[in-house]
Design an enzyme around this catalytic site. Structure first.
Site, PDB file in Angstrom:
ATOM      1  NE  ARG A   1     -23.002  -6.822   2.819  1.00 15.45           N
ATOM      2  CZ  ARG A   1     -23.236  -8.122   2.675  1.00 15.45           C
ATOM      3  NH1 ARG A   1     -22.385  -9.012   3.162  1.00 15.45           N
ATOM      4  NH2 ARG A   1     -24.308  -8.531   2.042  1.00 15.45           N
ATOM      5  CB  ALA A   2     -19.939  -9.940   8.255  1.00 12.16           C
TER       6      ALA A   2
ATOM      7  CB  CYS B   1      -4.788   5.621  17.871  1.00 15.22           C
ATOM      8  SG  CYS B   1      -5.302   6.660  19.226  1.00 15.22           S
TER       9      CYS B   1
ATOM     10  CG  ASP C   1       1.220  -6.928  15.012  1.00 13.66           C
ATOM     11  OD1 ASP C   1       0.925  -5.851  14.436  1.00 13.66           O
ATOM     12  OD2 ASP C   1       2.383  -7.355  15.068  1.00 13.66           O
TER      13      ASP C   1
ATOM     14  CB  THR D   1      -2.576  -7.150   8.394  1.00 14.37           C
ATOM     15  OG1 THR D   1      -1.301  -6.920   7.780  1.00 14.37           O
ATOM     16  CG2 THR D   1      -2.502  -8.492   9.101  1.00 14.37           C
TER      17      THR D   1
HETATM   18  O1  F6P Z   1       0.890  -3.637   7.815  1.00 16.00           O
HETATM   19  C1  F6P Z   1       0.505  -3.309   6.527  1.00 16.00           C
HETATM   20  C2  F6P Z   1       1.564  -2.457   5.863  1.00 16.00           C
HETATM   21  O2  F6P Z   1       1.110  -2.148   4.553  1.00 16.00           O
HETATM   22  C3  F6P Z   1       2.957  -3.056   5.826  1.00 16.00           C
HETATM   23  O3  F6P Z   1       3.094  -4.009   4.795  1.00 16.00           O
HETATM   24  C4  F6P Z   1       3.798  -1.827   5.654  1.00 16.00           C
HETATM   25  O4  F6P Z   1       5.074  -2.038   6.208  1.00 16.00           O
HETATM   26  C5  F6P Z   1       3.050  -0.787   6.423  1.00 16.00           C
HETATM   27  O5  F6P Z   1       1.719  -1.244   6.554  1.00 16.00           O
HETATM   28  C6  F6P Z   1       3.033   0.573   5.784  1.00 16.00           C
HETATM   29  O6  F6P Z   1       2.402   1.442   6.656  1.00 16.00           O
HETATM   30  P1  F6P Z   1       1.924   2.915   6.268  1.00 16.00           P
HETATM   31  O7  F6P Z   1       0.624   2.797   5.548  1.00 16.00           O
HETATM   32  O8  F6P Z   1       1.772   3.572   7.597  1.00 16.00           O
HETATM   33  O9  F6P Z   1       2.974   3.513   5.415  1.00 16.00           O
END
Ligand code: F6P
Length: 322
Positions: free
Chosen positions: A23-24, A75, A105, A127
Site C-alpha cells: 500500500r505504502a 520461484c 533473503d 519475513t
Molecule cells: O521464512 C518463513 C517461514 O515461515 C519459516 O519460518 C519456515 O521455515 C518456512 O517459511 C515455511 O515455509 P513454507 O510456507 O514453504 O512451508
C-alpha cells in the site's frame, strides 16, 4: 532516466504487514505521479507477465489484513539466467523502470539479480523469521511473536490444569530469534535455539527438576524449528521425569493474522522509503531498520552481514525462569 512506472511484488513466505508495504509503495509512487503495476505471485508473475495496473483504490482496505493481496510464491525458474531474462523482458515490455520486492533473503537475492541485469530494484525485508542481518525488525516478526505468545499462553492454560509439560515448536527457519523472544514472553522453563548447542539433560531435565523442587508443576519448553524434533523431545521428557508431556508444532498459524501496529507502521515506512530510493535513481538497495531509524544498504553487503544472536538475552531468559 526518470522513474515512470514501477512494479511491486511480494515473494517467499508471506508475512503480516506485507500489505501495508504494498500500500505504502503504491500510494507513494502514485502520489508522485509514477504509475504502479502490481505483480502476482512474486517472481512468477514477472516471468509470466501476470501483472495489473494499480490505482489509489487498488490498495484500499488491505492495511489490516494478514497475508498479501499480491499473493506470493517461491520461484525456482527465477534462479536461472533464462528466468531472469524473461522477467527483465516483461518489465521492459511493460515500460517498468523500477521494481519493489518485499520478501525474505531469497527474495532479496532476486532483487539483486534484477538490479544486476539493469532493472533498478529495491528490496524490503518481509519475513516472520527476522533473519535479515542488516535489519533489526523485519515486517511480520512482531505480529508473529504476538501470535505465538497468544498460542503458547493457551497451551499454558491446559498444561497448568494437567500438571504437564508443553513442548512447542515455533518457526524461524535456521534462526532462533522468534523462539527466544516468545520463550521469554511466555516464561518458558527452557528455550532451545539453533544458535546454542543443545544438551537435553542440562537444558531441559535439570531445569525441570530444579524448578520442581520449589513447587513448579507445569512447564513450557519452546523449541525453534531449526532444532525441531518436538515429538521425540516430549517423549524423552516424559520418560526422564515422569511428567506427562505433549508436543505442539504451531506451524503456519504463526504466519497469519492481522498485522500489529509495529508491523503496519514499519511496513508503511519501508514502502515509502523504497519508492523514494527508486526516485533518487538508486538500485540494489535493501531498506532496513536500526535503532528505530529507517536506512538502506547495498543488497550484496546486507546479505553478507551476520546478525548477532543476543546471548545476553538468552542467558537472562534462563536465569529468570527458575
Ligand atoms: O521464512 C518463513 C517461514 O515461515 C519459516 O519460518 C519456515 O521455515 C518456512 O517459511 C515455511 O515455509 P513454507 O510456507 O514453504 O512451508
Amino acid at each position: 532516466m526518470a522513474l515512470k512506472r514501477i512494479a511491486v511484488l511480494t515473494s517467499g513466505g508471506d508475512a503480516p504487514g506485507m500489505n501495508a508495504a504494498v500500500r505504502a509503495a503504491a500510494r507513494t509512487a502514485l502520489f508522485k505521479g509514477i504509475e504502479v503495476f502490481g505483480v502476482y505471485r512474486g517472481y512468477n508473475g514477472l516471468i509470466n507477465n501476470d501483472l495489473f495496473p494499480m490505482n489509489l483504490r487498488s490498495v484500499s482496505d488491505i492495511i489490516h489484513r494478514g497475508g498479501t493481496m499480491l499473493f506470493t510464491a517461491r520461484c525456482s525458474e527465477f534462479n536461472t539466467e533464462e528466468g531472469i531474462q524473461k522477467a527483465i523482458k516483461v518489465c521492459n515490455d511493460n515500460g517498468i523502470n523500477g521494481v519493489v520486492v518485499i520478501g525474505g533473503d531469497g527474495s532479496l537475492r532476486g532483487a539483486q539479480d534484477l538490479s544486476r541485469h539493469g532493472m533498478p530494484c529495491i528490496g524490503i525485508p518481509g519475513t516472520i523469521d527476522n533473519d535479515i542481518s542488516c535489519c533489526e525488525y523485519t515486517i511480520g516478526y512482531d505480529t508473529a511473536m504476538n501470535t505465538c505468545m497468544g498460542m503458547v499462553d493457551r497451551l499454558r492454560d491446559t498444561a497448568q490444569s494437567h500438571d504437564r509439560c508443553s513442548v512447542v515448536e515455533v518457526m524461524g527457519r535456521n534462526a532462533g530469534y522468534l523462539a527466544l523472544n516468545v520463550g521469554i514472553a511466555v516464561g518458558a522453563t527452557s528455550i532451545i535455539v539453533p544458535e546454542v548447542p543443545f544438551d537435553f539433560e542440562r537444558d531441559i531435565i535439570t531445569r525441570m527438576k530444579m524448578t520442581s523442587q520449589t513447587g513448579k508443576k507445569h512447564f513450557i519448553v519452546v523449541v525453534a524449528e531449526g532444532v525441531g524434533g518436538v515429538m521425540e523431545l516430549a517423549d524423552e521428557i516424559q520418560k526422564s521425569t515422569g511428567i506427562e508431556s505433549r508436543a505442539t508444532i504451531l506451524g503456519h498459524v504463526q504466519r497469519g493474522g492481522s498485522p500489529s501496529v509495529r508491523d503496519r507502521v514499519l511496513a508503511s515506512e519501508m514502502g515509502y522509503h523504497a519508492v523514494e530510493l527508486l526516485i533518487e535513481g538508486k538500485s540494489n538497495r535493501v531498506v532496513a531498520t536500526q535503532n528505530d531509524s529507517i536506512l538502506d544498504y547495498d543488497i550484496e553487503v546486507a546479505l553478507r552481514m551476520k546478525k548477532p544472536f543476543d546471548f545476553e538475552l538468552y542467558n537472562m531468559a534462563h536465569e529468570i525462569s527458575i
